[in-house]
Design a protein around this motif. Structure first.
Motif, PDB file in Angstrom:
ATOM      1  N   GLU A 194      23.804  82.407  56.882  1.00  0.00           N
ATOM      2  CA  GLU A 194      25.127  82.389  56.635  1.00  0.00           C
ATOM      3  C   GLU A 194      25.858  81.215  57.447  1.00  0.00           C
ATOM      4  O   GLU A 194      26.782  80.469  56.653  1.00  0.00           O
ATOM      5  CB  GLU A 194      25.870  83.635  57.339  1.00  0.00           C
ATOM      6  CG  GLU A 194      27.325  83.748  56.829  1.00  0.00           C
ATOM      7  CD  GLU A 194      27.999  85.242  57.346  1.00  0.00           C
ATOM      8  OE1 GLU A 194      27.207  86.120  57.591  1.00  0.00           O
ATOM      9  OE2 GLU A 194      29.015  84.829  58.064  1.00  0.00           O
ATOM     10  N   ASP A 231      33.754  85.964  59.580  1.00  0.00           N
ATOM     11  CA  ASP A 231      34.472  85.132  58.925  1.00  0.00           C
ATOM     12  C   ASP A 231      36.245  85.441  58.783  1.00  0.00           C
ATOM     13  O   ASP A 231      36.203  86.529  58.175  1.00  0.00           O
ATOM     14  CB  ASP A 231      33.862  84.781  57.463  1.00  0.00           C
ATOM     15  CG  ASP A 231      34.284  83.655  56.780  1.00  0.00           C
ATOM     16  OD1 ASP A 231      35.268  82.763  57.432  1.00  0.00           O
ATOM     17  OD2 ASP A 231      34.046  83.264  55.819  1.00  0.00           O
ATOM     18  N   ARG A 266      28.465  78.364  55.622  1.00  0.00           N
ATOM     19  CA  ARG A 266      29.873  78.307  56.040  1.00  0.00           C
ATOM     20  C   ARG A 266      30.268  76.916  56.587  1.00  0.00           C
ATOM     21  O   ARG A 266      31.476  76.529  55.948  1.00  0.00           O
ATOM     22  CB  ARG A 266      30.095  79.079  57.193  1.00  0.00           C
ATOM     23  CG  ARG A 266      30.978  80.359  56.817  1.00  0.00           C
ATOM     24  CD  ARG A 266      31.475  81.196  57.876  1.00  0.00           C
ATOM     25  NE  ARG A 266      32.300  80.494  58.922  1.00  0.00           N
ATOM     26  CZ  ARG A 266      31.906  81.040  60.266  1.00  0.00           C
ATOM     27  NH1 ARG A 266      31.401  82.287  60.394  1.00  0.00           N
ATOM     28  NH2 ARG A 266      32.605  80.557  61.203  1.00  0.00           N
ATOM     29  N   GLN A 280      40.988  76.615  55.089  1.00  0.00           N
ATOM     30  CA  GLN A 280      39.601  76.355  55.452  1.00  0.00           C
ATOM     31  C   GLN A 280      39.760  75.138  56.739  1.00  0.00           C
ATOM     32  O   GLN A 280      39.047  75.112  57.545  1.00  0.00           O
ATOM     33  CB  GLN A 280      38.626  76.319  54.305  1.00  0.00           C
ATOM     34  CG  GLN A 280      37.230  75.720  54.907  1.00  0.00           C
ATOM     35  CD  GLN A 280      36.543  76.675  55.422  1.00  0.00           C
ATOM     36  OE1 GLN A 280      36.418  77.838  55.318  1.00  0.00           O
ATOM     37  NE2 GLN A 280      35.811  76.452  56.829  1.00  0.00           N
ATOM     38  N   HIS A 297      31.724  82.586  50.053  1.00  0.00           N
ATOM     39  CA  HIS A 297      31.141  84.067  49.958  1.00  0.00           C
ATOM     40  C   HIS A 297      31.076  84.635  48.783  1.00  0.00           C
ATOM     41  O   HIS A 297      30.452  85.641  48.605  1.00  0.00           O
ATOM     42  CB  HIS A 297      32.482  84.852  50.451  1.00  0.00           C
ATOM     43  CG  HIS A 297      33.487  85.034  49.800  1.00  0.00           C
ATOM     44  ND1 HIS A 297      34.496  84.228  49.648  1.00  0.00           N
ATOM     45  CD2 HIS A 297      33.968  86.116  49.089  1.00  0.00           C
ATOM     46  CE1 HIS A 297      35.555  84.495  48.842  1.00  0.00           C
ATOM     47  NE2 HIS A 297      35.077  85.697  48.469  1.00  0.00           N
TER      48      HIS A 297
END
Lengths: 513, 513
Positions: A435, B343, A439, B488, A447
């Motif tokens: 992950e 997240d 990210r 983000q 995702h």
């Protein structure tokens, strides 16, 4: 020593550059020198008067402190200083007399008054509306304390107060005199030029945004300065940014400009400087749309180039017409002319409407009919092929939209490799443990790949992005049209300015010629 | 007298209000008073030393000038003042000696040096990067002139210079001491709170914008303050405006904060204040999207309410999730915690994707198929009726879109009357002479009515506006999605800040508990 020589050279060069780009700075510095010479000359000459020499420091201090770049600032500071000194002097005299009456409690009374005055003046200057007079309060405090203390020491309250006041007045007079008489620099003129410059900046940005959009110029790597809204030398960006950021400069210049007497082209009592700021605010309101359009270029989700070409001519026309209007308005502001008889917005409205109609006719390009819930209208691929050869390109587009979506804000990797990773991920869903790696690498579709458990889903999603990317074209167009709509507001505030500031009427001028 | 009494009462009330809303201002004012008392106490006590009393003014002046609201500002001003005095003192002593050698030319030499020093110091302080030291240059100039002039008068260069310097140092020491020891006000803390507050402001604005959009709250009359980008008390507007406008405050606070020693929660040399400003910049980058969305509400061309309802749940969810993320980040900034393992953007991305899919499936609502150039796909009204009863409402919509387009920025008239005027105009095209009247009244569709020579054309145009109004819904959605994408970037800069400022790790904390 070589190092030192280099440094000296560098400083000299940059000083020279600054002087060449704005000669007013050299002139201002020279004026400062002249004012200082004058004031020390006065002190030399008057040497017989012992007192003048003794308190000469006040005159020098005043000159240095009051001498500001623009006339307005000098006047307002000088007045602040004068008023502060005068009122504090009066108060100190009264208090001094009172404290004498207190006899042996004199010191205590003085202390208490100093505390009270210090408290009140400081508190008052923190009040928002008093901010313009901040300097006055400071001077008030200095004067009060000084007169009280030195009066206590020498017992000559009156003498100290008047001497101080006279010398401050002298200093202020010299600064104002020199500043106004030798090549005056007016804050109002600066404000006027700034507003006119903002028009050009926004116009340049607008053209740049539209052109970049049509030529599909993307940022390989969006400068992080834009993402955190810092100054950057990107032409498109700096154009609107300087217009947006000039608020505080404008406010400062306006607060100085209102102090300035009528002069030059601004021959009028109570000149409506406020309206310049208002016009600039309306321009800013337009600039925000340019900013949003620029956002479409910065965005990760991009409309495919082919579709942009369909609207190329219309978009280009609206962009250039709008920029023309901005330039013309900026020019009118600069020349202080009113608008002519004809509607300045006519052509840009015309162009915007053409664009709107075009969008309307081609709006099928913006949406993805395959997914419509009204299922009984199957998409006829042949039709679209006639227009755009979409069929041939559809496979390409499917990937294109995804790879574009990956044009990550940081884009540390080439999109190619991302596609491969995604593919690998779909084949082997166990990869999900990785992950952190994901990210860091992607921002938007991250995702999705975790959800994707079947290639079927992935294809659907890739279509989702395809249509998302097409919709940004609609967004860009809407924003451009909204920009045009906001121009009306700008023209209105310009006309208000023209009315209040009594701009020249181009028609009348022609008649007189 | 009654008038005066009222004024006094008003001033008292507002002063009390200010004190209650920010008690630090009262404390600061009291501190100022204490510092002034201390400095005058020193002067009283040392009365035996004649010189100290004579030059006492410098100490008082220094206290008043150096005593600033935050510690950082006080320290930087104190240092500027100290350095300026010291270097100018040295230079003046050297020049004084030199000028003595010049014999009868002494006055001229002094004049020339004053001019040169004045010119150089003023020129240097105008250089952009030197702006932070502006005050230092000013003090330098004052000191130089004062020492040269008074030295010339009395011949005691050295004496004057040292006395002045000692008293300034004394004043600076007292101010810094009082300011740091009694209830210190840190610029860094202000900066920290400001950044955290901006998060909340943008979150509130975002929620407000989405809710207003869904509830079709329109501005009957857009406040002209918004149009010219001035402060206004509209909640939605002020939320993002304060975040956008805080640039200059942040820069100022940062320039003070870097002067402050490690303190309180910021125990670290070279604390990364810069990163707070960076996070705030990234937040601003998001706020611009909120601003653009607000633009959709302010716009004249509005999407019909029915269509908005179709996307209601999805829009609402994205809006509230995004606001939640913002609030959480703001909270983390405030508490100085790092992000957790999970997240933070997962849910908002999920919601955004749902919205995107929904848009995709319903995108037929956004376009007007009747005008498509691929004519062989006649619109099946029944299908849409199934979904939205569009057929029944189509007549209504046709007018609605026009009347909405007329929701003029100034909207001096009720839309109703405009429709009537348009109708009249179409029947009687001779009315066109009435141009001025129209131009004042409408902004966007003004020239359309001049073109309209047949009702046929008008109907087509009204459809154009119908589709234009629907496209704004697409715009709103795109902007919202773009906002989510920009989050983000915000999270990234937050993580950078967390790394550099060594924020607490929530996981580690739990372990230690």
């Amino acid at each position: 020593i070589v190092e030192l020589w280099k440094n000296v050279k560098r400083v000299t060069v940059s000083a020279w550059e600054m002087g060449r780009s704005d000669p007013r700075k050299i002139i201002f510095s020279a004026k400062m020198g002249v004012a200082l010479i004058l004031i020390s000359l006065l002190i030399f000459l008057k040497q017989p008067f012992q007192d003048v020499g003794r308190y000469s420091v006040w005159a020098i201090l005043t000159v240095v402190v009051v001498f500001e770049f623009s006339i307005g600032a000098t006047l307002s500071k000088g007045l602040n200083r004068g008023l502060g000194t005068l009122s504090a002097g009066g108060l100190a005299l009264a208090m001094g007399m009172l404290s004498k009456l207190a006899g042996e409690w004199e010191e205590i009374v003085i202390m208490v008054t100093i505390f009270i005055i210090g408290f009140c003046a400081t508190y008052a200057k923190l009040y928002p509306t008093m901010k313009a007079y901040e300097y006055g309060f400071r001077v008030f405090l200095i004067t009060y304390c000084y007169i009280i203390v030195s009066g206590y020491r020498t017992g000559e309250f009156f003498h100290t107060a008047t001497n101080r006041f006279l010398l401050i007045a002298l200093g202020a007079a010299v600064s104002v005199g020199v500043n106004v008489c030798i090549y005056p620099i007016w804050a109002g003129e600066d404000l006027h030029n700034l507003v006119a410059k903002n028009f050009t900046g926004v116009a340049t940005s607008l053209e740049g945004v539209v052109n970049n959009y049509l030529n599909c110029i993307e940022y390989e790597r969006v400068p992080s300065k834009i993402l955190t809204y810092q100054a950057s030398d990107d032409v498109v960006y700096s154009g609107y940014r300087s217009a947006v950021e000039s608020t505080s400069t404008e406010d400062a210049l306006m607060s100085f400009a209102v102090w300035e007497p009528p002069h030059g082209r601004y021959r009028m009592l109570r000149y409506p400087w406020k309206n310049y700021v208002k016009v600039s605010g309306a321009l800013r309101h337009c600039a925000f749309m340019v900013m949003a359009m620029h956002g479409c270029i910065l965005s990760e989700i991009q409309a495919p180039a082919e579709k942009r070409q369909v609207f190329r001519n219309e978009l280009k026309k609206v962009g250039s017409e709008a920029a023309k209007v901005l330039r013309e308005l900026g020019d009118k502001v600069k020349k202080m002319e009113k608008l002519g008889e004809e509607d300045i917005l006519f052509e840009v409205h015309e162009a915007a409407e053409e664009l709107q109609q075009r969008i309307d006719k081609k709006s099928f390009l913006l949406v993805n009919a395959d997914l419509w819930e009204i299922g009984n209208r199957p998409r006829n691929e042949n039709d679209s092929q006639d227009l755009l050869n979409m069929d041939e390109e559809s496979h390409f587009l499917e990937y294109k939209s995804l790879s574009e979506a990956v044009l990550d804000l940081r884009s540390v990797r080439v999109p190619k490799s991302w596609e491969e990773t995604v593919a690998a991920d779909i084949i082997n869903p166990a990869n999900v443990t990785d992950e952190k790696y994901f990210r860091k690498q992607t921002s938007w579709p991250a995702h999705i790949s975790f959800q994707a458990d079947a290639i079927m889903t992935k294809q659907e999603e890739s279509k989702t992005y395809e249509s998302a990317s097409s919709l940004t074209l609609a967004t860009f167009t809407s924003l451009l049209i909204e920009f045009v709509a906001r121009l009306q507001n700008l023209v209105d505030s310009f006309e208000e300015l023209g009315e209040k500031a009594k701009f020249k009427d181009p028609l009348e001028q022609q008649e007189t010629v």
